[in-house]
Write a protein that holds these residues in place. Structure first.
Motif, PDB file in Angstrom:
ATOM      1  N   LEU A 143       0.808  -1.214   0.000  1.00  0.00           N
ATOM      2  CA  LEU A 143       0.000   0.000   0.000  1.00  0.00           C
ATOM      3  C   LEU A 143       0.845   1.268   0.000  1.00  0.00           C
ATOM      4  CD1 LEU A 143      -2.818  -1.003   2.524  1.00  0.00           C
ATOM      5  CD2 LEU A 143      -2.908  -0.994   0.025  1.00  0.00           C
ATOM      6  N   GLN A 195       2.709   2.285  -2.261  1.00  0.00           N
ATOM      7  CA  GLN A 195       2.683   2.888  -3.589  1.00  0.00           C
ATOM      8  C   GLN A 195       1.421   3.709  -3.832  1.00  0.00           C
ATOM      9  OE1 GLN A 195       2.243  -0.190  -6.683  1.00  0.00           O
ATOM     10  NE2 GLN A 195       1.625  -1.630  -5.075  1.00  0.00           N
ATOM     11  N   PHE A 196       0.387   3.519  -3.000  1.00  0.00           N
ATOM     12  CA  PHE A 196      -0.854   4.274  -3.154  1.00  0.00           C
ATOM     13  C   PHE A 196      -0.971   5.409  -2.142  1.00  0.00           C
ATOM     14  CE2 PHE A 196      -1.888  -0.139  -4.489  1.00  0.00           C
ATOM     15  CZ  PHE A 196      -2.110   0.111  -5.822  1.00  0.00           C
ATOM     16  N   THR A 228      -6.669  -4.586  -7.838  1.00  0.00           N
ATOM     17  CA  THR A 228      -5.552  -3.810  -7.298  1.00  0.00           C
ATOM     18  C   THR A 228      -5.785  -2.303  -7.363  1.00  0.00           C
ATOM     19  OG1 THR A 228      -4.465  -3.986  -9.466  1.00  0.00           O
ATOM     20  CG2 THR A 228      -3.848  -5.594  -7.779  1.00  0.00           C
ATOM     21  N   LEU A 229      -6.980  -1.874  -7.751  1.00  0.00           N
ATOM     22  CA  LEU A 229      -7.305  -0.455  -7.698  1.00  0.00           C
ATOM     23  C   LEU A 229      -7.440  -0.016  -6.244  1.00  0.00           C
ATOM     24  CD1 LEU A 229      -9.959  -0.205 -10.568  1.00  0.00           C
ATOM     25  CD2 LEU A 229      -7.552   0.496 -10.658  1.00  0.00           C
ATOM     26  N   VAL A 230      -6.987   1.189  -5.957  1.00  0.00           N
ATOM     27  CA  VAL A 230      -6.971   1.645  -4.574  1.00  0.00           C
ATOM     28  C   VAL A 230      -8.367   1.687  -3.979  1.00  0.00           C
ATOM     29  CG1 VAL A 230      -7.070   4.081  -5.227  1.00  0.00           C
ATOM     30  CG2 VAL A 230      -6.065   3.412  -3.024  1.00  0.00           C
ATOM     31  N   LYS A 256      -9.087  -0.317  -0.367  1.00  0.00           N
ATOM     32  CA  LYS A 256      -9.424   0.419   0.849  1.00  0.00           C
ATOM     33  C   LYS A 256     -10.486  -0.255   1.718  1.00  0.00           C
ATOM     34  CE  LYS A 256      -8.209   5.303   0.270  1.00  0.00           C
ATOM     35  NZ  LYS A 256      -8.772   6.668   0.127  1.00  0.00           N
TER      36      LYS A 256
END
Length: 570
Positions: free
Chosen positions: A244, A246-247, A288-290, A294
């Motif tokens: 996480l 990287q986001f 793998t989209l934030v 979440k």
């Protein structure tokens, strides 16, 4: 990291702390193979420098009234020659340090408890250790450390920082297939499967997918090939840890990762790996989209922040977190984690041959990392049956990609596992749990022509004789049953259950050219296998053979109690 005497665990660390002291502790291991043998004194001085930079790894797990916490150890951590099993438990008592540095010949090993950090956070510690060692060992100067986070950034609990209560949501899992079989959690098998990165990337690009998607698909198909037919309606569900950092703006060395999931339901058809990889690629792009990572991250934190749980004493918390961990594990088939490419300064890289990653397990796990042109797939399995690993390695071998396997067990230990696997396979056949591919082999055998013609000789030459011999044995068995049926007046077309002999599996061995072993069956001959199958059919009541004529004439009358008493007096 802040030089405090103690600090709180992060959200994931609290889950793993409930395993403290048990045999199921989660420990992962970095290892670097160097060009020369390790100098222990130089490695010790490098460790001293690294611990001074990352003091948060030199800690012990302590217990309070409501939560576990970490306390810095007053002892100097010492480098040792490797003398313990791979990923051996780190927490034994209250003063146990939660990391270990060891060496053997030209290998440097770093083992860290998941209570302290995750794979990406530990990589910073491991690279700092390698840099300090290689610079002093080979007199290389002017190499700056890659990680320059402050003490506060190292100790930051990023889960708490980015927690959003209103965005916590659960994910619904389908009916998940769980790999079954005999396992030895106390003595898992660890393998390093090394492959050329260039060839692997070319293969992935030829199918229009990423390397991660290709490896995940190969794992799914390897598991699918060992699934019983009656279980193929269940989904193979794999969780993929996602960094996480990287986001979010985080450089913490503590745990900070989320989980993405991909599923594949085999059904009746066996799709090729490239088609499965295409499905996986689409799922990964979404998972793998934030915004999809979440909700699950917030849900994990919400459990910790539950008011009732916060007021509960420590032993109640440990029990609840352990239960939550078990329930979560039941929602997945296995784990595949890709740490990506590990880069080392070009002035130090020539002194490193390879880098690999392994983790402790109670099932089976796959961890990937690459260095230079070497891709290492670290495989940890507690199962005695190596067929899933064998199927995985053979796929890439069949694609013309040559690799090699390192294994932590001797040939004698592997032979013991194979004996257990052979017995386990017999038990599964008795219970009707044989893999679906054995049922297909049985059907193909029934279709084979009787005798040995030119076509069969050609097939025998192509397949090493294995399929042809099996087909002839099955045809001879069917002919024998038809003859018995005709003699006894039964319909020759009466269906009977046919048992297929499963070839004895063999594990990949160290130094194998392609990571596979000889596939020639080492079990009993076809005649013994047929006789064994007939006995099993009779015991299960599926087949009722006619008694022989002599047995009919000499059939003894039932004994009575009076006869038994008379015999006892005499």
């Amino acid at each position: 990291m802040a030089r405090d005497t103690w600090y709180r665990l992060d959200n994931v660390g609290k889950f793993y702390s409930s395993q403290a002291g048990s045999s199921a502790q989660t420990v992962f291991r970095y290892a670097a193979e160097l060009v020369d043998d390790v100098d222990e004194d130089v490695l010790q001085r490098a460790l001293d420098k690294t611990v001074d930079t990352f003091p948060g790894f030199n800690v012990c797990l302590r217990s309070g009234m409501f939560w576990h916490y970490l306390e810095q150890s007053a002892k100097r951590p010492l480098v040792t020659r490797e003398n313990l099993p791979i990923c051996f438990g780190l927490h034994v008592h209250a003063k146990s340090v939660l990391f270990r540095v060891s060496w053997y010949r030209n290998r440097v090993n770093l083992e860290v408890s998941h209570i302290v950090s995750d794979g990406r956070g530990t990589l910073n510690f491991f690279k700092a250790l390698l840099y300090a060692y290689l610079q002093e060992r080979y007199g290389v100067e002017g190499v700056l450390p890659e990680y320059d986070g402050s003490d506060h950034q190292k100790s930051e609990n990023s889960f708490d920082k980015y927690y959003e209560r209103d965005k916590a949501a659960s994910t619904r899992a389908p009916k998940v297939y769980r790999i079954s079989g005999w396992r030895d959690v106390a003595d898992p098998t660890y393998l390093e499967y090394h492959l050329p990165v260039g060839s692997m990337l070319d293969l992935a690009r030829s199918h229009g997918v990423s390397l991660t998607s290709l490896v995940i698909a190969a794992v799914m198909c390897a598991i699918r090939d060992e699934m019983p037919r009656r279980e193929r309606h269940r989904a193979i569900r794999i969780d993929i840890p996602v960094d996480l950092r990287q986001f979010f703006k985080s450089t913490t060395t503590k745990n900070f990762f989320g989980l993405a999931f991909v599923t594949y339901t085999p059904g009746e058809a066996d799709e090729p790996v490239e088609q499965v990889a295409a499905h996986v690629q689409k799922q990964l792009e979404t998972a793998t989209l934030v915004e999809n990572l979440k909700p699950r991250m917030n849900r994990m934190i919400a459990l910790e922040k539950n008011p009732l749980l916060r007021l509960a004493p420590l032993f109640v918390k440990d029990a609840i977190l352990e239960l939550a961990s078990r329930l979560t594990a039941r929602e997945t088939t296995t784990t595949v984690s890709n740490l990506g490419r590990i880069r080392i300064d070009e002035r130090l890289a020539p002194y490193v041959r390879s880098v690999n990653l392994l983790t402790s397990t109670t099932g089976i796990n796959f961890l990937l990392c690459s260095f230079g042109d070497d891709l290492c797939v670290g495989i940890s399995t507690a199962f005695s049956n190596p067929d899933v690993v064998k199927n995985f390695c053979r796929y890439f071998s069949a694609q013309g990609i040559e690799g090699y396997v390192n294994i932590n067990k001797t040939s004698e230990e592997v032979a013991e596992d194979l004996l257990e696997t052979k017995f386990e396979a017999s038990v599964k056949r008795l219970g009707g749990q044989a893999p679906a591919h054995d049922e297909v082999d049985a059907q193909n055998g029934r279709r084979a022509k009787r005798g040995s013609g030119p076509g069969e000789e050609q097939a025998e030459a192509e397949t090493g004789g294995r399929s042809a011999r099996r087909a002839r044995a099955k045809e001879n068995k069917q002919a024998h049953r038809r003859a018995n049926a005709e003699k006894s007046g039964l319909d020759s077309e009466t269906p009977h259950r046919t048992k297929t002999r499963i070839p004895e599996p063999s594990a990949p061995h160290a130094g194998a050219e392609d990571g596979t072993a000889d596939a020639t069956p080492q079990g009993p001959s076809a005649h013994l296998a047929d006789r064994h199958a007939d006995v099993e059919d009779v015991e299960r009541g599926r087949l009722r053979p006619e008694p022989k004529k002599d047995e009919r004439r000499r059939k003894k009358p039932a004994r009575t109690k009076a006869a038994d008493k008379k015999e006892a007096r005499s």
